[in-house]
Enzyme design. Structure first.
Site, mmCIF file in Angstrom:
data_model
loop_
_atom_site.group_PDB
_atom_site.id
_atom_site.type_symbol
_atom_site.label_atom_id
_atom_site.label_comp_id
_atom_site.label_asym_id
_atom_site.label_seq_id
_atom_site.Cartn_x
_atom_site.Cartn_y
_atom_site.Cartn_z
ATOM 1 N N ASP A 158 0.833 -1.199 0.000
ATOM 2 C CA ASP A 158 0.000 0.000 0.000
ATOM 3 C C ASP A 158 0.873 1.257 0.000
ATOM 4 O O ASP A 158 1.967 1.242 0.550
ATOM 5 C CB ASP A 158 -0.907 -0.033 1.240
ATOM 6 C CG ASP A 158 -2.051 0.957 1.131
ATOM 7 O OD1 ASP A 158 -2.296 1.493 0.026
ATOM 8 O OD2 ASP A 158 -2.716 1.211 2.158
ATOM 9 N N GLY A 159 0.360 2.294 -0.607
ATOM 10 C CA GLY A 159 1.031 3.591 -0.539
ATOM 11 C C GLY A 159 1.677 4.059 -1.828
ATOM 12 O O GLY A 159 2.370 5.087 -1.837
ATOM 13 N N GLY A 198 0.282 5.386 -4.461
ATOM 14 C CA GLY A 198 -0.314 6.664 -4.872
ATOM 15 C C GLY A 198 0.250 7.821 -4.061
ATOM 16 O O GLY A 198 0.659 8.851 -4.611
ATOM 17 N N ARG A 199 0.297 7.623 -2.737
ATOM 18 C CA ARG A 199 0.802 8.686 -1.864
ATOM 19 C C ARG A 199 2.288 8.955 -2.108
ATOM 20 O O ARG A 199 2.746 10.094 -2.056
ATOM 21 C CB ARG A 199 0.581 8.306 -0.382
ATOM 22 C CG ARG A 199 -0.804 8.686 0.114
ATOM 23 C CD ARG A 199 -1.124 7.977 1.393
ATOM 24 N NE ARG A 199 -1.430 6.578 1.133
ATOM 25 C CZ ARG A 199 -1.433 5.642 2.079
ATOM 26 N NH1 ARG A 199 -1.121 5.937 3.313
ATOM 27 N NH2 ARG A 199 -1.756 4.407 1.764
ATOM 28 N N TRP A 200 3.011 7.904 -2.395
ATOM 29 C CA TRP A 200 4.453 8.049 -2.675
ATOM 30 C C TRP A 200 4.658 8.949 -3.890
ATOM 31 O O TRP A 200 5.482 9.859 -3.874
ATOM 32 C CB TRP A 200 5.048 6.666 -2.917
ATOM 33 C CG TRP A 200 6.524 6.616 -3.114
ATOM 34 C CD1 TRP A 200 7.482 6.501 -2.146
ATOM 35 C CD2 TRP A 200 7.229 6.660 -4.368
ATOM 36 N NE1 TRP A 200 8.731 6.469 -2.713
ATOM 37 C CE2 TRP A 200 8.610 6.575 -4.069
ATOM 38 C CE3 TRP A 200 6.824 6.766 -5.698
ATOM 39 C CZ2 TRP A 200 9.587 6.579 -5.062
ATOM 40 C CZ3 TRP A 200 7.803 6.784 -6.681
ATOM 41 C CH2 TRP A 200 9.172 6.687 -6.359
ATOM 42 N N ARG A 251 -0.171 9.085 -9.862
ATOM 43 C CA ARG A 251 -0.235 7.838 -9.081
ATOM 44 C C ARG A 251 0.467 6.675 -9.802
ATOM 45 O O ARG A 251 1.112 5.844 -9.181
ATOM 46 C CB ARG A 251 -1.695 7.456 -8.835
ATOM 47 C CG ARG A 251 -2.485 8.489 -8.056
ATOM 48 C CD ARG A 251 -3.945 8.052 -7.930
ATOM 49 N NE ARG A 251 -4.051 6.702 -7.416
ATOM 50 C CZ ARG A 251 -3.981 6.387 -6.135
ATOM 51 N NH1 ARG A 251 -3.829 7.325 -5.231
ATOM 52 N NH2 ARG A 251 -4.080 5.142 -5.760
ATOM 53 N N HIS A 278 3.030 3.229 -8.973
ATOM 54 C CA HIS A 278 2.883 1.802 -9.302
ATOM 55 C C HIS A 278 4.131 1.287 -10.020
ATOM 56 O O HIS A 278 4.599 0.189 -9.737
ATOM 57 C CB HIS A 278 1.637 1.565 -10.168
ATOM 58 C CG HIS A 278 0.364 1.951 -9.479
ATOM 59 N ND1 HIS A 278 0.131 1.680 -8.147
ATOM 60 C CD2 HIS A 278 -0.762 2.592 -9.915
ATOM 61 C CE1 HIS A 278 -1.063 2.141 -7.805
ATOM 62 N NE2 HIS A 278 -1.623 2.702 -8.868
ATOM 63 N N SER A 338 -7.263 -5.566 -5.820
ATOM 64 C CA SER A 338 -8.445 -6.091 -5.129
ATOM 65 C C SER A 338 -9.671 -5.964 -6.027
ATOM 66 O O SER A 338 -9.665 -5.190 -6.995
ATOM 67 C CB SER A 338 -8.681 -5.319 -3.831
ATOM 68 O OG SER A 338 -9.159 -4.022 -4.125
ATOM 69 N N LEU A 346 10.602 -20.543 -4.521
ATOM 70 C CA LEU A 346 9.501 -19.739 -3.988
ATOM 71 C C LEU A 346 8.243 -19.830 -4.859
ATOM 72 O O LEU A 346 8.326 -19.777 -6.082
ATOM 73 C CB LEU A 346 9.975 -18.271 -3.946
ATOM 74 C CG LEU A 346 8.952 -17.228 -3.530
ATOM 75 C CD1 LEU A 346 8.713 -17.287 -2.031
ATOM 76 C CD2 LEU A 346 9.427 -15.821 -3.916
ATOM 77 N N ARG A 382 1.779 -5.104 6.178
ATOM 78 C CA ARG A 382 1.090 -4.040 5.440
ATOM 79 C C ARG A 382 1.922 -2.767 5.508
ATOM 80 O O ARG A 382 2.336 -2.349 6.594
ATOM 81 C CB ARG A 382 -0.305 -3.759 5.992
ATOM 82 C CG ARG A 382 -0.993 -2.647 5.186
ATOM 83 C CD ARG A 382 -2.437 -2.417 5.509
ATOM 84 N NE ARG A 382 -3.018 -1.517 4.511
ATOM 85 C CZ ARG A 382 -4.249 -1.583 4.039
ATOM 86 N NH1 ARG A 382 -5.067 -2.499 4.487
ATOM 87 N NH2 ARG A 382 -4.674 -0.720 3.143
ATOM 88 N N GLU A 434 0.846 -13.447 12.369
ATOM 89 C CA GLU A 434 1.384 -12.277 13.052
ATOM 90 C C GLU A 434 1.219 -11.098 12.100
ATOM 91 O O GLU A 434 1.507 -11.222 10.902
ATOM 92 C CB GLU A 434 2.875 -12.465 13.371
ATOM 93 C CG GLU A 434 3.160 -13.566 14.362
ATOM 94 C CD GLU A 434 2.617 -13.272 15.755
ATOM 95 O OE1 GLU A 434 2.536 -12.080 16.127
ATOM 96 O OE2 GLU A 434 2.259 -14.231 16.458
HETATM 97 C C1 FPP Z 1 -1.417 0.162 -3.538
HETATM 98 O O1 FPP Z 1 -1.089 1.509 -3.528
HETATM 99 C C2 FPP Z 1 -1.031 -0.490 -4.771
HETATM 100 C C3 FPP Z 1 -1.868 -1.093 -5.668
HETATM 101 C C4 FPP Z 1 -3.326 -1.168 -5.501
HETATM 102 C C5 FPP Z 1 -1.343 -1.682 -6.905
HETATM 103 C C6 FPP Z 1 -0.176 -2.582 -6.722
HETATM 104 C C7 FPP Z 1 0.412 -2.808 -8.025
HETATM 105 C C8 FPP Z 1 1.718 -2.832 -8.316
HETATM 106 C C9 FPP Z 1 2.806 -2.707 -7.320
HETATM 107 C C10 FPP Z 1 2.124 -2.974 -9.729
HETATM 108 C C11 FPP Z 1 1.909 -4.291 -10.404
HETATM 109 C C12 FPP Z 1 2.466 -5.423 -9.644
HETATM 110 C C13 FPP Z 1 3.053 -6.516 -10.145
HETATM 111 C C14 FPP Z 1 3.235 -7.679 -9.240
HETATM 112 C C15 FPP Z 1 3.544 -6.620 -11.498
HETATM 113 P P1 FPP Z 1 -2.255 2.581 -3.622
HETATM 114 O O2 FPP Z 1 -2.432 2.930 -5.038
HETATM 115 O O3 FPP Z 1 -3.471 2.059 -2.925
HETATM 116 O O4 FPP Z 1 -1.622 3.766 -2.843
HETATM 117 P P2 FPP Z 1 -2.374 4.873 -1.957
HETATM 118 O O5 FPP Z 1 -2.969 4.150 -0.793
HETATM 119 O O6 FPP Z 1 -1.262 5.784 -1.557
HETATM 120 O O7 FPP Z 1 -3.394 5.523 -2.826
#
Ligand code: FPP
Length: 246
Positions: free
Chosen positions: A21-22, A24-26, A34, A38, A66, A132, A189, A208
């Site tokens: 998570d994060g 978008g904020r990053w 955003r 990713h 999700s 893995l 998380r 955990e």
């Molecule tokens: C959460 O950050 C990230 C996602 C919902 C997308 C995750 C996808 C990737 C890392 C790219 C594709 C992955 C693979 C395995 C090829 P957020 O957008 O919810 O951030 P925020 O909470 O700051 O808005």
């Protein structure tokens, strides 16, 4: 001593699940879109997959998309799907080299045809790898997974193939997407949010939980090792007393 050196390889979690998570904020913090987050999130994925394989974790399950994420702006959904396809294509050789077996959980039929096809092909190619198991949760909703399992069992009862009293925890677990995997012992998380967000609700019964304020694109191998070290300091009691488990 580095975190990696502090890890007791005899006490590793077999299965680590991560809510990434994060992103978008990053990106926002850097004045970018955003999607930039990713893209950089993928670098963390690569780093953490390598780190997990290196120390001998057997299963790594990443919450990649999700069921609720379909409600994001179309532009962002498309960008994530393209990133997924591009990454699989780019990384397949590396997955083979590192003996990684790719797997997915979720409603894969919901994905764009191309993404579903590339994934199926990559899963097939890596199916004999023995290191893995990397599972991407895609179009995943834990409640839907549980409902689907209940429905499958109900249908078997209806057809007379199963008796209701034969349904127990094991049989129920055998009808989840994760039937062939052990439950995660550790759930990580990132981004300072303290939520589970419909992720592996059944499977994390005894996991955990590890929360870090780092945003996903900043979470790298040392952070992963730190989480493992933290996990190893905890006493897992499964409802027993401290005296019983020691
Ligand atoms: C959460 O950050 C990230 C996602 C919902 C997308 C995750 C996808 C990737 C890392 C790219 C594709 C992955 C693979 C395995 C090829 P957020 O957008 O919810 O951030 P925020 O909470 O700051 O808005």
């Amino acid at each position: 001593m580095s975190y990696k050196e502090q890890i007791d390889t005899l006490k590793l979690p077999q299965h680590v699940a991560i809510i990434m998570d994060g992103n978008g904020r990053w990106a926002k913090g850097k004045g970018k879109l955003r999607v930039f987050g990713h893209h950089n999130g993928v670098i963390s994925v690569r780093d953490v997959v390598e780190a997990a394989g290196e120390i001998g974790v057997k299963y790594l399950t990443l919450y990649t998309f999700s069921s609720e994420n379909w409600n994001r702006p179309k532009f962002e959904v498309t960008a994530i799907m393209e990133l997924l396809i591009g990454t699989i294509n780019k990384e397949i050789a590396k997955l083979m080299e590192n003996n990684v077996r790719l797997n997915t959980i979720g409603d894969i039929n919901m994905l764009p045809t191309k993404a579903a096809r590339e994934l199926t092909e990559a899963i097939r190619k890596t199916s004999s790898n023995t290191g893995l198991t990397l599972t991407l949760a895609l179009s995943y909703s834990s409640r839907r997974e549980i409902v689907a399992a209940a429905r499958q069992l109900a249908e078997k009862v209806q057809q007379g193939l199963l008796k209701a009293e034969d349904i127990d925890e094991q049989l129920f677990a055998d009808n989840l997407y994760t039937a062939d995997m052990p439950d995660p012992e550790l759930l990580i998380r990132t981004s300072g949010e303290y939520r589970i967000s419909n992720y592996m609700l059944w499977q994390i019964a005894y996991a955990e939980l590890y929360f870090t304020s780092k945003l996903w694109p900043d979470f790298r191998r040392e952070d992963f090792f730190e989480a493992i070290v933290d996990y190893q300091k905890r006493e897992r009691r499964f409802g027993k007393t401290s005296e019983q488990v020691n």
